[in-house]
Design a protein around this motif. Structure first.
Motif, PDB file in Angstrom:
ATOM      1  N   THR A  80      -1.469 -12.205   1.429  1.00  0.00           N
ATOM      2  CA  THR A  80      -0.730 -11.006   1.051  1.00  0.00           C
ATOM      3  C   THR A  80      -0.329 -10.166   2.261  1.00  0.00           C
TER       4      THR A  80
ATOM      5  N   HIS B  76       0.856 -10.158   6.678  1.00  0.00           N
ATOM      6  CA  HIS B  76       1.776 -10.806   7.616  1.00  0.00           C
ATOM      7  C   HIS B  76       1.161 -12.113   8.096  1.00  0.00           C
TER       8      HIS B  76
ATOM      9  N   LEU C 107       3.116 -12.357   3.343  1.00  0.00           N
ATOM     10  CA  LEU C 107       3.599 -11.251   2.513  1.00  0.00           C
ATOM     11  C   LEU C 107       3.813 -11.641   1.048  1.00  0.00           C
ATOM     12  N   LEU C 108       2.908 -12.432   0.486  1.00  0.00           N
ATOM     13  CA  LEU C 108       3.018 -12.807  -0.916  1.00  0.00           C
ATOM     14  C   LEU C 108       2.657 -11.616  -1.803  1.00  0.00           C
ATOM     15  N   THR C 109       3.350 -11.492  -2.918  1.00  0.00           N
ATOM     16  CA  THR C 109       3.069 -10.439  -3.886  1.00  0.00           C
ATOM     17  C   THR C 109       2.017 -10.937  -4.875  1.00  0.00           C
ATOM     18  N   ASP C 110       1.563 -10.051  -5.749  1.00  0.00           N
ATOM     19  CA  ASP C 110       0.608 -10.463  -6.764  1.00  0.00           C
ATOM     20  C   ASP C 110       1.209 -11.514  -7.694  1.00  0.00           C
ATOM     21  N   VAL C 111       2.493 -11.385  -7.986  1.00  0.00           N
ATOM     22  CA  VAL C 111       3.182 -12.381  -8.816  1.00  0.00           C
ATOM     23  C   VAL C 111       3.254 -13.717  -8.084  1.00  0.00           C
ATOM     24  N   ASP C 112       3.547 -13.696  -6.794  1.00  0.00           N
ATOM     25  CA  ASP C 112       3.560 -14.917  -5.986  1.00  0.00           C
ATOM     26  C   ASP C 112       2.203 -15.613  -6.043  1.00  0.00           C
ATOM     27  N   MET C 113       1.132 -14.834  -5.964  1.00  0.00           N
ATOM     28  CA  MET C 113      -0.220 -15.397  -5.980  1.00  0.00           C
ATOM     29  C   MET C 113      -0.528 -16.060  -7.324  1.00  0.00           C
TER      30      MET C 113
ATOM     31  N   SER D 136      -7.738 -15.952  -1.187  1.00  0.00           N
ATOM     32  CA  SER D 136      -6.935 -15.040  -0.377  1.00  0.00           C
ATOM     33  C   SER D 136      -6.322 -15.652   0.873  1.00  0.00           C
TER      34      SER D 136
END
Length: 70
Positions: A19, A21, A24-30, A56
């Motif tokens: 999440t 640098h 930069l994944l978002t919660d939806v990406d995860m 993570s």
């Protein structure tokens, strides 16, 4: 032009939070990542494996997957 060894870059990035640098994944990406991993490996990752930052980083994800397929 500066050339970067791919192996060194991968080694460096495996312990960085997904999440942060450079990912930069978002919660939806995860969530999508989790679902794709479950689909690809035909596994169901339990909630306990997601707690305590178990999902993570790339290295943490590899550890979780290995407990299901080995």
């Amino acid at each position: 032009l500066k050339l970067i060894s791919f192996d060194k870059e991968v080694d460096y990035n495996v312990d960085l939070p997904l999440t942060g640098h450079p990912f930069l994944l978002t919660d939806v990406d995860m969530v999508y990542l989790l679902l794709e991993i479950e689909k690809e490996f035909d596994i169901h990752i339990e909630e306990r494996d997601l707690l305590e930052y178990g999902f993570s980083t790339i290295s943490q994800i590899v550890k979780v997957i290995s407990t299901y397929i080995i």
